[in-house]
Design an enzyme around this catalytic site. Structure first.
Site, PDB file in Angstrom:
ATOM      1  N   GLU A 372       0.816  -1.226   0.000  1.00 13.53           N
ATOM      2  CA  GLU A 372       0.000   0.000   0.000  1.00 13.53           C
ATOM      3  C   GLU A 372       0.842   1.266   0.000  1.00 13.53           C
ATOM      4  OE1 GLU A 372      -2.632  -0.288  -0.968  1.00 13.53           O
ATOM      5  OE2 GLU A 372      -3.869  -1.814  -0.043  1.00 13.53           O
TER       6      GLU A 372
HETATM    7  C1  LIG Z   1       5.246  -8.744  -0.656  1.00  9.14           C
HETATM    8  C2  LIG Z   1       4.741  -7.814  -1.708  1.00  9.14           C
HETATM    9  C3  LIG Z   1       3.449  -7.947  -2.163  1.00  9.14           C
HETATM   10  C4  LIG Z   1       2.961  -7.094  -3.161  1.00  9.14           C
HETATM   11  N1  LIG Z   1       1.678  -7.280  -3.612  1.00  9.14           N
HETATM   12  C5  LIG Z   1       1.217  -6.494  -4.629  1.00  9.14           C
HETATM   13  C6  LIG Z   1      -0.098  -6.708  -5.165  1.00  9.14           C
HETATM   14  O1  LIG Z   1      -0.840  -7.565  -4.712  1.00  9.14           O
HETATM   15  N2  LIG Z   1      -0.514  -5.927  -6.175  1.00  9.14           N
HETATM   16  C7  LIG Z   1       0.273  -4.946  -6.712  1.00  9.14           C
HETATM   17  O2  LIG Z   1      -0.186  -4.266  -7.636  1.00  9.14           O
HETATM   18  N3  LIG Z   1       1.537  -4.714  -6.230  1.00  9.14           N
HETATM   19  C8  LIG Z   1       2.007  -5.463  -5.202  1.00  9.14           C
HETATM   20  N4  LIG Z   1       3.284  -5.257  -4.695  1.00  9.14           N
HETATM   21  C9  LIG Z   1       4.100  -4.208  -5.276  1.00  9.14           C
HETATM   22  C10 LIG Z   1       4.225  -2.977  -4.375  1.00  9.14           C
HETATM   23  O3  LIG Z   1       3.008  -2.292  -4.315  1.00  9.14           O
HETATM   24  C11 LIG Z   1       5.369  -2.143  -4.963  1.00  9.14           C
HETATM   25  O4  LIG Z   1       6.566  -2.879  -4.804  1.00  9.14           O
HETATM   26  C12 LIG Z   1       5.503  -0.790  -4.308  1.00  9.14           C
HETATM   27  O5  LIG Z   1       4.367   0.005  -4.540  1.00  9.14           O
HETATM   28  C13 LIG Z   1       6.735  -0.051  -4.892  1.00  9.14           C
HETATM   29  O6  LIG Z   1       6.668  -0.009  -6.278  1.00  9.14           O
HETATM   30  P1  LIG Z   1       7.853  -0.592  -7.170  1.00  9.14           P
HETATM   31  O7  LIG Z   1       8.226  -1.952  -6.655  1.00  9.14           O
HETATM   32  O8  LIG Z   1       7.456  -0.481  -8.587  1.00  9.14           O
HETATM   33  O9  LIG Z   1       9.077   0.328  -6.836  1.00  9.14           O
HETATM   34  P2  LIG Z   1       9.650   1.546  -7.682  1.00  9.14           P
HETATM   35  O10 LIG Z   1       8.529   2.410  -8.138  1.00  9.14           O
HETATM   36  O11 LIG Z   1      10.585   0.987  -8.677  1.00  9.14           O
HETATM   37  O12 LIG Z   1      10.433   2.341  -6.568  1.00  9.14           O
HETATM   38  C14 LIG Z   1      11.738   1.979  -6.095  1.00  9.14           C
HETATM   39  C15 LIG Z   1      12.044   2.865  -4.907  1.00  9.14           C
HETATM   40  O13 LIG Z   1      12.019   4.249  -5.301  1.00  9.14           O
HETATM   41  C16 LIG Z   1      11.041   4.967  -4.575  1.00  9.14           C
HETATM   42  N5  LIG Z   1      10.315   5.854  -5.488  1.00  9.14           N
HETATM   43  C17 LIG Z   1       9.697   5.519  -6.647  1.00  9.14           C
HETATM   44  N6  LIG Z   1       9.113   6.590  -7.204  1.00  9.14           N
HETATM   45  C18 LIG Z   1       9.361   7.633  -6.379  1.00  9.14           C
HETATM   46  C19 LIG Z   1       9.012   9.011  -6.393  1.00  9.14           C
HETATM   47  N7  LIG Z   1       8.268   9.524  -7.363  1.00  9.14           N
HETATM   48  N8  LIG Z   1       9.446   9.786  -5.383  1.00  9.14           N
HETATM   49  C20 LIG Z   1      10.188   9.266  -4.379  1.00  9.14           C
HETATM   50  N9  LIG Z   1      10.543   7.986  -4.297  1.00  9.14           N
HETATM   51  C21 LIG Z   1      10.147   7.160  -5.290  1.00  9.14           C
HETATM   52  C22 LIG Z   1      10.091   3.902  -4.012  1.00  9.14           C
HETATM   53  O14 LIG Z   1       9.460   4.336  -2.816  1.00  9.14           O
HETATM   54  C23 LIG Z   1      11.036   2.731  -3.776  1.00  9.14           C
HETATM   55  O15 LIG Z   1      11.675   2.848  -2.531  1.00  9.14           O
HETATM   56  C24 LIG Z   1       3.793  -6.091  -3.699  1.00  9.14           C
HETATM   57  C25 LIG Z   1       5.103  -5.945  -3.219  1.00  9.14           C
HETATM   58  C26 LIG Z   1       5.581  -6.790  -2.243  1.00  9.14           C
HETATM   59  C27 LIG Z   1       6.989  -6.615  -1.759  1.00  9.14           C
END
Ligand SMILES: Cc1cc2nc3c(=O)[nH]c(=O)nc-3n(C[C@H](O)[C@H](O)[C@H](O)COP(=O)(O)OP(=O)(O)OC[C@H]3O[C@@H](n4cnc5c(N)ncnc54)[C@H](O)[C@@H]3O)c2cc1C
Length: 392
Positions: A372
């Site tokens: 979330e």
């Molecule tokens: C156990 C687990 C279960 C999950 N289940 C689901 C699910 O059911 N459905 C689903 O849709 N997703 C799911 N996810 C995905 C999760 O919602 C995302 O991993 C999370 O929202 C971060 O997105 P990302 O992985 O694309 O990271 P990225 O967007 O690649 O970000 C990498 C890092 O950079 C930071 N970052 C990115 N953009 C910005 C910005 N604009 N400003 C500042 N910082 C930034 C992020 O906070 C993060 O620390 C799950 C993840 C995990 C680990």
């Protein structure tokens, strides 16, 4: 489209029945929950019987409205139960949390037919819906790249998703995409896609650091046909379905899952500090350890109260609820990081081994920082409200 269910009033709760349910769940977590934990960690999978057991016990329908077949427990009170489930294995907690929450995102835009076919079975735990937003090549929001092209009564969906919890085992994906050629939030769509749809490659992503046993999917859609009748709301409502009335309570619920897991870490650390004797005294008699655990206790309580405050604000329809939900999630996740770190430290080196229950709790805690919205995203939301006068 008909009216979605309003939050359930906290006045409607039978306190005696609720107290008995709370006791029952605490006992379930301490007994059956520990057995499931051992089994999941040993077999590295969640046996399907666990979901069936949770459903049969009524644990998947706690927060759903009674007119939908749920138990109608008000949100802020349901959180007291979620705290208990979160003391168990993260995969058990995940089943309970998703089933008791995901129906909200569908409900707010559902037609009567969609409510009957999807929302009600989701509330009773018969239908598993996987929230399918994250993509390997985009941020989790308005830049999503999955695209649909409409031909007659069918959308053809192409693109990729990953990290999708229950994405392998679900019945439907609640997937977010955009009409080909659109940008930003405009043109986004929310589709409830049948798991058996042709043109979808489903790959189990394999083992993760924590939340072991829960399946997470990588999905590749190649002109996968989705009937237009499986669109939620209107074209252009996609991100409103993903982030609208659903996200605030869901963030608050994740904050409470942090409180529950932290409570379990603390329980283990307190027990260990009382049992373990070094240099002639139990660790609990050493101020260094006792103070660390006292800090934990205060940290947990502070996060719990902020989370409940956010929950009540949401129940009352307060405009502050979305910001409070981000504050609660940020605070609870940081608290969980501190608490699990100190709890593991209090165990000494043995806590690093999988024979110690704290090892699994420590790993499971790390996942909470992504669910979330990450801390960075919560801070972005709070800062935006800070500079536009929305935060005191
Ligand atoms: C156990 C687990 C279960 C999950 N289940 C689901 C699910 O059911 N459905 C689903 O849709 N997703 C799911 N996810 C995905 C999760 O919602 C995302 O991993 C999370 O929202 C971060 O997105 P990302 O992985 O694309 O990271 P990225 O967007 O690649 O970000 C990498 C890092 O950079 C930071 N970052 C990115 N953009 C910005 C910005 N604009 N400003 C500042 N910082 C930034 C992020 O906070 C993060 O620390 C799950 C993840 C995990 C680990």
């Amino acid at each position: 489209m008909t009216q979605a269910a309003p939050p359930i009033s906290a006045d409607s709760l039978d306190e005696e029945r609720f107290a008995a349910l709370k006791e029952e769940i605490a006992a379930y977590v301490a007994n059956e929950g520990e057995e499931w934990t051992r089994r999941i960690e040993a077999e590295r999978m969640v046996p399907p019987e666990l979901r069936t057991e949770l459903r049969d016990r009524g644990y998947l329908s706690l927060a759903g409205p009674s007119e939908y077949g749920g138990q109608g427990i008000p949100f802020s009170r349901y959180l007291e139960l979620l705290e208990l489930f979160s003391m168990s294995h993260a995969s058990l907690r995940m089943i309970v949390h998703v089933a008791n929450g995901v129906w909200r995102s569908v409900d707010q835009f559902a037609t009567e037919e969609q409510r009957r076919d999807y929302v009600m079975p989701a509330v009773t735990g018969e239908l598993t819906i996987a929230f399918t937003l994250t993509e390997p090549t985009a941020g989790t929001g308005a830049d999503l790249r999955c695209e649909v092209v409409r031909e007659g009564d069918t959308y053809y969906l192409s693109g990729e998703k990953h990290l999708i919890t229950f994405g392998v085992s679900c019945d439907r994906w609640l997937a977010f995409a955009r009409l080909a050629g659109t940008k930003g939030a405009d043109g986004t769509v929310a589709l409830l896609i049948d798991r058996e749809t042709p043109g979808v490659e489903v790959e189990d992503m394999g083992e993760s650091l924590g939340v072991r046993g829960t399946d997470h999917a990588r999905l590749v859609f190649d002109r996968a046909p989705v009937p237009v009748s499986d669109l939620l709301g209107e074209e252009g409502n996609g991100l409103a379905v993903a982030f609208g009335g659903f996200l605030t309570p869901s963030r608050i619920a994740v904050a409470m899952t942090c409180v529950g897991l932290a409570r379990r870490a603390q329980e283990l650390a307190v027990g260990h500090a009382q049992d373990r004797v070094t240099f002639g005294k139990p660790l609990s008699a050493r101020q260094a350890i006792a103070f660390a655990l006292a800090e934990n206790a205060a940290d947990i309580e502070a996060a719990r109260q902020l989370t409940l405050h956010a929950a009540r604000a949401w129940e009352q329809g307060s405009g502050e609820a979305p910001t409070l939900s981000s504050m609660a999630k940020l605070t609870a996740v940081d608290m969980l990081t501190r608490v699990t770190d100190k709890a593991l430290q209090a165990h000494g080196g043995i806590g690093f081994w999988s024979s110690s229950p704290i090892e699994r709790v420590y790993r499971d805690a790390r996942a909470q920082r992504f669910e979330e919205g990450t801390n960075e995203i919560q801070k972005t939301i709070i800062a935006r409200d800070l500079f536009t006068g929305g935060v005191r």
